[in-house]
Design a protein around this motif. Sequence first.
Motif, PDB file in Angstrom:
ATOM      1  N   ASP A   5      -9.465   6.996 -14.748  1.00 43.10           N
ATOM      2  CA  ASP A   5     -10.888   7.108 -14.435  1.00 43.10           C
ATOM      3  C   ASP A   5     -11.720   7.524 -15.645  1.00 43.10           C
ATOM      4  OD1 ASP A   5     -10.782   6.575 -11.542  1.00 43.10           O
ATOM      5  OD2 ASP A   5      -9.605   8.417 -11.460  1.00 43.10           O
ATOM      6  N   VAL A   6     -11.079   7.786 -16.788  1.00 39.60           N
ATOM      7  CA  VAL A   6     -11.815   8.206 -17.985  1.00 39.60           C
ATOM      8  C   VAL A   6     -12.885   7.164 -18.313  1.00 39.60           C
ATOM      9  CG1 VAL A   6     -11.641   8.573 -20.483  1.00 39.60           C
ATOM     10  CG2 VAL A   6      -9.955   9.604 -18.941  1.00 39.60           C
ATOM     11  N   GLY A   7     -14.105   7.645 -18.577  1.00 38.42           N
ATOM     12  CA  GLY A   7     -15.224   6.777 -18.901  1.00 38.42           C
ATOM     13  C   GLY A   7     -16.083   6.416 -17.706  1.00 38.42           C
ATOM     14  N   ARG A   8     -15.597   6.680 -16.487  1.00 37.05           N
ATOM     15  CA  ARG A   8     -16.365   6.353 -15.280  1.00 37.05           C
ATOM     16  C   ARG A   8     -17.418   7.405 -14.983  1.00 37.05           C
ATOM     17  NH1 ARG A   8     -13.339   6.602 -10.442  1.00 37.05           N
ATOM     18  NH2 ARG A   8     -15.281   5.905  -9.516  1.00 37.05           N
ATOM     19  N   GLN A   9     -18.506   6.984 -14.330  1.00 32.77           N
ATOM     20  CA  GLN A   9     -19.505   7.887 -13.777  1.00 32.77           C
ATOM     21  C   GLN A   9     -19.121   8.171 -12.323  1.00 32.77           C
ATOM     22  OE1 GLN A   9     -21.430   8.874 -16.904  1.00 32.77           O
ATOM     23  NE2 GLN A   9     -22.613   9.296 -15.075  1.00 32.77           N
ATOM     24  N   VAL A  10     -19.082   9.422 -11.950  1.00 36.61           N
ATOM     25  CA  VAL A  10     -18.670   9.801 -10.596  1.00 36.61           C
ATOM     26  C   VAL A  10     -19.651  10.810 -10.024  1.00 36.61           C
ATOM     27  CG1 VAL A  10     -16.217   9.376 -11.014  1.00 36.61           C
ATOM     28  CG2 VAL A  10     -17.163  11.658 -11.423  1.00 36.61           C
ATOM     29  N   THR A  11     -19.700  10.855  -8.717  1.00 33.90           N
ATOM     30  CA  THR A  11     -20.437  11.910  -8.008  1.00 33.90           C
ATOM     31  C   THR A  11     -19.454  12.610  -7.080  1.00 33.90           C
ATOM     32  OG1 THR A  11     -22.534  10.713  -8.105  1.00 33.90           O
ATOM     33  CG2 THR A  11     -22.341  12.441  -6.450  1.00 33.90           C
ATOM     34  N   LEU A  12     -19.314  13.909  -7.249  1.00 31.45           N
ATOM     35  CA  LEU A  12     -18.362  14.716  -6.489  1.00 31.45           C
ATOM     36  C   LEU A  12     -19.104  15.750  -5.655  1.00 31.45           C
ATOM     37  CD1 LEU A  12     -15.894  15.468  -9.437  1.00 31.45           C
ATOM     38  CD2 LEU A  12     -15.677  13.637  -7.741  1.00 31.45           C
ATOM     39  N   CYS A  13     -18.518  16.104  -4.517  1.00 26.75           N
ATOM     40  CA  CYS A  13     -19.061  17.167  -3.667  1.00 26.75           C
ATOM     41  C   CYS A  13     -17.937  18.137  -3.329  1.00 26.75           C
ATOM     42  CB  CYS A  13     -19.642  16.603  -2.377  1.00 26.75           C
ATOM     43  SG  CYS A  13     -21.034  15.496  -2.619  1.00 26.75           S
ATOM     44  N   GLY A  14     -18.253  19.428  -3.262  1.00 30.43           N
ATOM     45  CA  GLY A  14     -17.231  20.402  -2.888  1.00 30.43           C
ATOM     46  C   GLY A  14     -17.711  21.821  -3.046  1.00 30.43           C
ATOM     47  N   TRP A  15     -16.731  22.702  -3.064  1.00 28.13           N
ATOM     48  CA  TRP A  15     -16.983  24.136  -3.165  1.00 28.13           C
ATOM     49  C   TRP A  15     -16.627  24.629  -4.573  1.00 28.13           C
ATOM     50  CZ3 TRP A  15     -15.600  21.805   1.292  1.00 28.13           C
ATOM     51  CH2 TRP A  15     -16.233  22.214   2.480  1.00 28.13           C
ATOM     52  N   VAL A  16     -17.375  25.598  -5.047  1.00 25.79           N
ATOM     53  CA  VAL A  16     -17.042  26.227  -6.324  1.00 25.79           C
ATOM     54  C   VAL A  16     -15.823  27.110  -6.111  1.00 25.79           C
ATOM     55  CG1 VAL A  16     -17.797  27.859  -8.091  1.00 25.79           C
ATOM     56  CG2 VAL A  16     -19.402  26.155  -7.192  1.00 25.79           C
ATOM     57  N   HIS A  17     -14.719  26.732  -6.716  1.00 27.19           N
ATOM     58  CA  HIS A  17     -13.471  27.481  -6.554  1.00 27.19           C
ATOM     59  C   HIS A  17     -13.416  28.637  -7.556  1.00 27.19           C
ATOM     60  CE1 HIS A  17      -9.473  27.815  -4.847  1.00 27.19           C
ATOM     61  NE2 HIS A  17      -8.935  27.879  -6.046  1.00 27.19           N
ATOM     62  N   ARG A  18     -13.686  28.322  -8.829  1.00 27.64           N
ATOM     63  CA  ARG A  18     -13.771  29.339  -9.883  1.00 27.64           C
ATOM     64  C   ARG A  18     -14.876  28.936 -10.848  1.00 27.64           C
ATOM     65  NH1 ARG A  18      -8.236  28.257  -9.872  1.00 27.64           N
ATOM     66  NH2 ARG A  18      -6.909  29.873  -8.967  1.00 27.64           N
ATOM     67  N   ARG A  19     -15.489  29.929 -11.480  1.00 33.00           N
ATOM     68  CA  ARG A  19     -16.515  29.668 -12.499  1.00 33.00           C
ATOM     69  C   ARG A  19     -16.212  30.526 -13.716  1.00 33.00           C
ATOM     70  NH1 ARG A  19     -20.815  32.458 -14.212  1.00 33.00           N
ATOM     71  NH2 ARG A  19     -22.625  31.338 -15.064  1.00 33.00           N
ATOM     72  N   ARG A  20     -16.252  29.897 -14.905  1.00 34.95           N
ATOM     73  CA  ARG A  20     -15.973  30.616 -16.140  1.00 34.95           C
ATOM     74  C   ARG A  20     -17.022  30.240 -17.174  1.00 34.95           C
ATOM     75  NH1 ARG A  20     -11.910  27.999 -14.252  1.00 34.95           N
ATOM     76  NH2 ARG A  20     -11.882  26.394 -15.896  1.00 34.95           N
ATOM     77  N   ASP A  21     -17.593  31.231 -17.812  1.00 34.56           N
ATOM     78  CA  ASP A  21     -18.625  31.016 -18.842  1.00 34.56           C
ATOM     79  C   ASP A  21     -17.999  31.293 -20.204  1.00 34.56           C
ATOM     80  OD1 ASP A  21     -20.855  30.914 -20.466  1.00 34.56           O
ATOM     81  OD2 ASP A  21     -22.165  31.844 -18.971  1.00 34.56           O
ATOM     82  N   HIS A  22     -17.800  30.244 -21.012  1.00 31.84           N
ATOM     83  CA  HIS A  22     -17.140  30.368 -22.307  1.00 31.84           C
ATOM     84  C   HIS A  22     -18.122  30.054 -23.435  1.00 31.84           C
ATOM     85  CE1 HIS A  22     -12.781  29.718 -20.629  1.00 31.84           C
ATOM     86  NE2 HIS A  22     -13.377  30.815 -20.184  1.00 31.84           N
ATOM     87  N   GLY A  23     -18.850  31.050 -23.852  1.00 33.33           N
ATOM     88  CA  GLY A  23     -19.696  30.909 -25.036  1.00 33.33           C
ATOM     89  C   GLY A  23     -20.689  29.776 -24.975  1.00 33.33           C
TER      90      GLY A  23
END
Length: 593
Positions: A15-33
């Motif tokens: 699927d690399v290079g494809r445009q996708v639309t996903l729906c779901g729940w935020v499982h984890r969030r990480r802020d890296h700089g």
Amino acid sequence: MWKRTDKCGELREQDVGRQVTLCGWVHRRRDHGGVIFVDLRDRSGLVQIVFNPADCSEETFGLAETLRSEFVVAVSGEVRRRLEGMENPRLATGKIEVFVQELNVLSAAATPPISVEDERIDVDEAMRLRYRFLDLRRPQVQRVFALRHRVAQLVRRYLDEQGFWEVETPMLTRSTPEGARDFLVPSRLQPGEFYALPQSPQLFKQLLMVSGFEKYFQIVRCFRDEDLRADRQPEFTQIDLELSFVTREDVIQVIEGLVREVVRQVKGEELPDPLPRLTYAEAMDRYGSDKPDLRFGMELRNVSDLVKDSDFQVFSKVVSSGGVVKGLAVPTGASFARSRIDGLTKRATELGAKGLAWMQYTAEGEIKSPIAKFFSADVLQQIIARMEAKPGDLLIWVADTPAVANQVLGQLRVELAGELGLLEGKADYYLWVVEFPLVEYDEEEGRYVAVHHPFTAPLEEDTELLTTEPGRVRSAAYDLVCNGMEVGGGSIRIHDRQLQQQMFELLGISPEAAEEKFGFLLEAFRYGVPPHGGFAFGFDRWIMLLAGVDSIRECIAFPKTQRGTCLLTKAPSAVAPKQLEEVGIRIAPRVKS
């Protein structure tokens, strides 16, 4: 406007290079700089999505900074390959990630009272059941329900191929004796009268056989008002089936085929063909249980004939009075400290024994025991041979009635196997237990009661014993056992009206009571009844075994506690006086203790 095009857990390298639309729940969030990484979760699994200021607008990035666990979002972006060394082999989607260009927050979420992202399920069970709608979001919990769904479809497909019809039977029926307590439903239209929720569709599936349906099944909800435990719930699901013009072997063949197909498709394993069998008498004698766990040895051994003339009167007196001396060899148990042996003795007495005799057969081949002095060297060697003991084993015995000795040793056998790790890495072991007693005598009620139910047929060769020695009559019943747990059971049914009436009489059910409770069945039996038999799987229990979880509560979407309560909805609950008035019920005031 967003429109989902793909599922999170199904994205792959192609699927690399494809445009996708996903729906779901935020499982984890990480802020890296300055770059935000989010694990997005839907039913299909997880995928990492990336918010990079170089790929999304300032507004989108600012919205991403507000995301928290369990927010529901829709994102659109490009699938890209992860940088070398940044792959996550634990994820099916671990070689790719989605760089987000658009973000829609569909629903914000308060801080969850239980963690959904933690893969371990070590939260207090009361909290899990109180917030079951959150607990059910866990991927490892959903895997159990994916398995449950798959097994249900396999069952339906297999039975359809075998010519079965799926037929629904009533949920509101009449209360009948000879079972667990019924859940009762008051009738508004007939005040003072009650329906009962079905403990099983037993009578209706027999009526379907009288009706000429020949092969019936349903995956059906059943209800029993009984004490609860890890493998029991007040409402549960059965795979229920019935067949006409069959013998016991015909039914067993159908069930074995179903079990083999499910195990093959779900676990990729092949079961023996045919499955092993034990008679009830063999199972009790060798394993002390009518649902023996055969994943390990430790068979019970009877040494009564070897010790009946010994000077150890605890043994000799029991044997002379008609009892037995039975025991088992505990692998590596010779190394147990005396305190642990004392603990085993205490446990044996809790289970109903008067005590526990023991010998340590050391790794050097010595026998150490306070009772060894009562036996000659020759008898000791015969005992060791009979017990099939190996150096390093602990030998334990119970001297009592056969029933007590079997029950106590059977339970100790299972508990010790767990403690000693004898079950680890063992494949599931299915077997049949057949030829159960038809009836057993209930001392409290002063009458015989059915071991299975009143409609189970006796073995044809034992029918004459019904009038002389009913306790010796074997039934045409059969249980399927896996890992020491009953997965399901069934029997060939009585199809002769006269034999059915004889069975009722044996159970102390008068003709008047039989007519009142079962008149519709007896009436049907006047008009031509095919020989028939059936089987019922405990579906939740089978899923528990297939999934490798410890409780059927893990396999039921909204289970009850061991007190029969629903912590989510707070059921059972009081109802308005008007509702009680409509069904003609008055609640007696509670007496203070």
